[in-house]
Design an enzyme around this catalytic site. Sequence first.
Site, short mmCIF file in Angstrom:
data_model
loop_
_atom_site.label_atom_id
_atom_site.label_comp_id
_atom_site.label_asym_id
_atom_site.label_seq_id
_atom_site.Cartn_x
_atom_site.Cartn_y
_atom_site.Cartn_z
N LYS A 1 5.19 3.59 -7.10
CA LYS A 1 6.75 2.18 -7.46
C LYS A 1 7.07 2.03 -5.65
O LYS A 1 6.67 2.85 -5.29
CB LYS A 1 7.76 2.06 -7.91
N LYS B 1 5.52 7.09 -0.94
CA LYS B 1 4.07 7.23 -1.40
C LYS B 1 3.61 7.95 0.39
O LYS B 1 3.20 9.28 0.24
CB LYS B 1 3.53 6.54 -1.88
N LYS C 1 1.09 -3.25 4.12
CA LYS C 1 2.36 -2.80 5.53
C LYS C 1 1.50 -2.34 6.52
O LYS C 1 2.37 -1.92 7.06
CB LYS C 1 3.22 -2.34 4.73
N ASP D 1 2.67 -0.52 -7.83
CA ASP D 1 3.26 -1.42 -8.86
C ASP D 1 2.31 -2.21 -9.66
O ASP D 1 3.23 -2.48 -11.48
CB ASP D 1 4.06 -2.77 -8.44
#
Length: 251
Positions: A9, A14, A40, A128
């Site tokens: 998620k 991560k 990102k 996700d």
Amino acid sequence: MLKVAIYGKGGIGKSTVTSNLAAAFATMGKRVIQIGCDPKADSTINLLEGKPLRPVMNYMREEDEEPEKLEDISKEGFGGVLCIETGGPTPGLGCAGRGIIATFQLLEDLRLFETYKPDVVLYDVLGDVVCGGFAAPIREGYAEKVLIVTSGEKMALYAANNISSAVRNFEDRSYARVFGIVLNHRNVENEVQKVQAFSKESGIPIVGEIPRSDEIIRYEDQGQTVIEGNSESEISGRFYDLAKKLLESEE
């Protein structure tokens, strides 16, 4: 070559797990590539002294051309880890997953693996929803093993279940398989029991456990992994243990 995709998620840690694993492998004498597959583009920042790397998609958009050499889109970080970020489209425009697909094709054209000859390749993937683009590392033969990072939080476990289901959809095609769960503690109530229950129900072993630690936060504030900041710490030992398990699985 050990090829691992790390899913979980958004915001579950991560990138922390991936970059510390990369640093651990590097200090064990391995040639490592870390590819951030998140719009990102912050996966590798703690391997690069806190300095963001120009993502591949930004290069192509800003230069209006494909890079001609690997040095245009990569940078060596701590321990010689070769860092690459796929990036994504202009916010609100286009599909981020397509950025991953385009980047992977470009890396093939630039003969990344033949040129660098890595021992370990790590893919840090937003998980996700495992759409076509975000599934590319596991279905195109890039990664062979999948680590799922989760806490005991409800939505983290929900995402972990979606990811494991998605990976299993590809198992009969000789694509990547789930290697195990990494429990990244958030100190929620009955956290260990909740993740153990998910592990039992899904048949996926817990292969790593990272306690919630101010040490990780402190070193990340300095643009470092905890491996770089203090390789002898108990937290660093957790990442080394996971790295060794992954290497042993290859043998």
